[in-house]
Design a protein around this motif. Sequence first.
Motif, mmCIF file in Angstrom:
data_model
loop_
_atom_site.group_PDB
_atom_site.id
_atom_site.type_symbol
_atom_site.label_atom_id
_atom_site.label_comp_id
_atom_site.label_asym_id
_atom_site.label_seq_id
_atom_site.Cartn_x
_atom_site.Cartn_y
_atom_site.Cartn_z
ATOM 1 N N TRP A 145 -40.215 -56.300 -46.339
ATOM 2 C CA TRP A 145 -40.641 -54.900 -46.496
ATOM 3 C C TRP A 145 -40.332 -54.305 -47.847
ATOM 4 N N ILE A 146 -39.444 -54.912 -48.598
ATOM 5 C CA ILE A 146 -39.034 -54.332 -49.873
ATOM 6 C C ILE A 146 -39.368 -55.301 -50.998
ATOM 7 N N GLY A 147 -40.325 -54.920 -51.836
ATOM 8 C CA GLY A 147 -40.682 -55.734 -52.982
ATOM 9 C C GLY A 147 -39.820 -55.392 -54.185
ATOM 10 N N GLU A 148 -39.732 -56.325 -55.115
ATOM 11 C CA GLU A 148 -38.953 -56.106 -56.322
ATOM 12 C C GLU A 148 -39.480 -54.889 -57.085
ATOM 13 N N GLY A 149 -38.574 -53.962 -57.410
ATOM 14 C CA GLY A 149 -38.943 -52.808 -58.205
ATOM 15 C C GLY A 149 -39.643 -51.690 -57.462
ATOM 16 N N THR A 150 -39.727 -51.769 -56.140
ATOM 17 C CA THR A 150 -40.427 -50.737 -55.377
ATOM 18 C C THR A 150 -39.543 -49.512 -55.169
ATOM 19 N N THR A 151 -40.182 -48.426 -54.733
ATOM 20 C CA THR A 151 -39.481 -47.199 -54.369
ATOM 21 C C THR A 151 -39.674 -46.971 -52.879
ATOM 22 N N VAL A 152 -38.586 -46.683 -52.176
ATOM 23 C CA VAL A 152 -38.635 -46.577 -50.714
ATOM 24 C C VAL A 152 -37.980 -45.276 -50.268
ATOM 25 N N GLY A 153 -38.156 -44.962 -48.974
ATOM 26 C CA GLY A 153 -37.638 -43.726 -48.415
ATOM 27 C C GLY A 153 -36.160 -43.791 -48.065
ATOM 28 N N ILE A 154 -35.620 -42.640 -47.713
ATOM 29 C CA ILE A 154 -34.167 -42.498 -47.539
ATOM 30 C C ILE A 154 -33.636 -43.101 -46.238
ATOM 31 N N VAL A 225 -25.694 -73.174 -48.549
ATOM 32 C CA VAL A 225 -24.698 -72.750 -47.560
ATOM 33 C C VAL A 225 -24.936 -73.511 -46.253
ATOM 34 N N PRO A 226 -23.922 -74.177 -45.693
ATOM 35 C CA PRO A 226 -24.109 -74.901 -44.433
ATOM 36 C C PRO A 226 -24.273 -73.926 -43.269
ATOM 37 N N LEU A 227 -25.318 -74.121 -42.481
ATOM 38 C CA LEU A 227 -25.646 -73.212 -41.379
ATOM 39 C C LEU A 227 -25.718 -73.959 -40.055
ATOM 40 N N GLY A 228 -24.805 -74.879 -39.855
ATOM 41 C CA GLY A 228 -24.716 -75.588 -38.582
ATOM 42 C C GLY A 228 -25.959 -76.415 -38.310
ATOM 43 N N ASP A 229 -26.412 -76.387 -37.061
ATOM 44 C CA ASP A 229 -27.560 -77.187 -36.662
ATOM 45 C C ASP A 229 -28.847 -76.770 -37.369
ATOM 46 N N ALA A 230 -28.878 -75.538 -37.916
ATOM 47 C CA ALA A 230 -30.084 -75.071 -38.609
ATOM 48 C C ALA A 230 -30.262 -75.752 -39.958
ATOM 49 N N GLY A 231 -29.201 -76.287 -40.529
ATOM 50 C CA GLY A 231 -29.302 -76.973 -41.809
ATOM 51 C C GLY A 231 -28.557 -76.248 -42.906
ATOM 52 N N PHE A 232 -29.239 -75.984 -44.023
ATOM 53 C CA PHE A 232 -28.636 -75.356 -45.196
ATOM 54 C C PHE A 232 -29.573 -74.268 -45.720
ATOM 55 N N GLY A 233 -28.977 -73.274 -46.361
ATOM 56 C CA GLY A 233 -29.796 -72.268 -47.018
ATOM 57 C C GLY A 233 -30.624 -72.893 -48.120
ATOM 58 N N GLU A 234 -31.904 -72.551 -48.169
ATOM 59 C CA GLU A 234 -32.809 -73.187 -49.135
ATOM 60 C C GLU A 234 -32.659 -72.619 -50.540
ATOM 61 N N SER A 235 -32.474 -71.307 -50.655
ATOM 62 C CA SER A 235 -32.432 -70.683 -51.975
ATOM 63 C C SER A 235 -31.767 -69.318 -51.882
ATOM 64 N N ASP A 236 -31.404 -68.784 -53.045
ATOM 65 C CA ASP A 236 -30.877 -67.421 -53.121
ATOM 66 C C ASP A 236 -32.040 -66.431 -53.065
ATOM 67 N N LEU A 237 -31.698 -65.177 -52.785
ATOM 68 C CA LEU A 237 -32.714 -64.129 -52.727
ATOM 69 C C LEU A 237 -32.121 -62.850 -53.309
ATOM 70 N N THR A 238 -32.851 -62.201 -54.216
ATOM 71 C CA THR A 238 -32.399 -60.948 -54.816
ATOM 72 C C THR A 238 -33.552 -59.946 -54.841
ATOM 73 N N ARG A 239 -33.248 -58.693 -54.499
ATOM 74 C CA ARG A 239 -34.218 -57.607 -54.600
ATOM 75 C C ARG A 239 -33.518 -56.394 -55.214
ATOM 76 N N SER A 240 -34.180 -55.794 -56.183
ATOM 77 C CA SER A 240 -33.712 -54.530 -56.752
ATOM 78 C C SER A 240 -34.776 -53.481 -56.513
ATOM 79 N N PHE A 241 -34.372 -52.313 -56.040
ATOM 80 C CA PHE A 241 -35.343 -51.273 -55.704
ATOM 81 C C PHE A 241 -34.682 -49.909 -55.848
ATOM 82 N N THR A 242 -35.482 -48.866 -55.673
ATOM 83 C CA THR A 242 -35.018 -47.499 -55.868
ATOM 84 C C THR A 242 -35.274 -46.673 -54.621
ATOM 85 N N ILE A 243 -34.324 -45.828 -54.277
ATOM 86 C CA ILE A 243 -34.540 -44.844 -53.221
ATOM 87 C C ILE A 243 -35.242 -43.644 -53.856
#
Length: 401
Positions: A145-154, A225-243
Amino acid sequence: MAERRSRRWLWIGAVLVAGAALLSASQTTLPFGGPGRAAAAVAAAPRVVVSPADGSTDVAPATAITVAAFDATLQDVTVTAADGTPLPGALSADGRTWSATQRPAFATEYRFSGTAAGPGGSVAVTGTFRTADPQDRLVTASAPWIGEGTTVGIAAPIELRFDTTLSEEAKAAVERRLTVKTSVPVEGSWGWLPDTKRGSRVHWRPKDYWPPNTQVTVHAALYGVPLGDAGFGESDLTRSFTIGRAQIVKADVTSHRMVVIRDGEVVLDVPASYGLESDSRRVTRSGIHVVTSKSPTVYMTNPTFGYYNVKMHWAVRISDNGEFIHANPASAYAHGRQNVTHGCVNLSTANAKAYYDTALYGDPVEVVNSSVPLSKADGDVYDWTLSWEEWQSLSALAPRS
């Protein structure tokens, strides 16, 4: 008499000579400077500890890769993959610890090298380890729901979705790797909502509405990151946005009006019709809804009430149970007078367009005085229907009784 005195002085002289000899002997054993002192303590030999330990296998890439020296400082430390690719790292200010600044690749062997040198000599830095092979067991996270650099509600929650179902232990491991940084202090907490067929999901919600104009960055350090039977985290994720600005819809179903307040000022006050109260299936739910999407045209279908693909305009979705704020000229006779809808907030075309143009993802819509409360049965975003204490209890790191 003279002979006796002479013998007494001879005896005293013998004692003094003996005392001097004893003193001289004791001086040779004192650990002080000067000739004859004891040998200085031998400097300790350097010791090196590598982590992971030499020979480790199935190492999760999220594991810290370090070299620590004792009684020495490190020189020319490298950690290198079998194909010669170096793992970037940095030496501490005191020269005693080296830490990788990038996580290693999956299914790869790495070798430590370098030297630790100190007063007691020098030793080589040695060791190898091999990272885990995920065998296609990789967990992907997304922020839909939140794209990089978007503006969202409070009232916007931060949502992370996972493409598989995580165990409680894995959820805790994930949550420990999540951070939210804000330009002003904001109290908030992660909460895990019920799993869906698509997988697990977690929201971050502030205790109260976001302060307007806050800059926010969310980071999920999940790679390896080891996540038990689910495996491992595939990649990092970062989002920056503005209220954005503080816009709140006040929707009192007994008033038959909808009021929009922006930064404390009324900017829209229009007649509306809400859900028919005599049928619990049609009641507009009370509680804080959140705008999740909008579209100039939607086709609405509800087999229970016998309508299919009815074309509506200027539709702003406020829950996943089918509630929208939208234009409906067919119900114009009821706007401002009575509630006749199937749960939506009906406005005139002009008023719906005026509101549509201002709506952002995350804007709160506060519905009051209807007979049925909003709940988790109504879809993805019911975060604000819970008290702060209830919300905090949804954290995977919350104390369990």
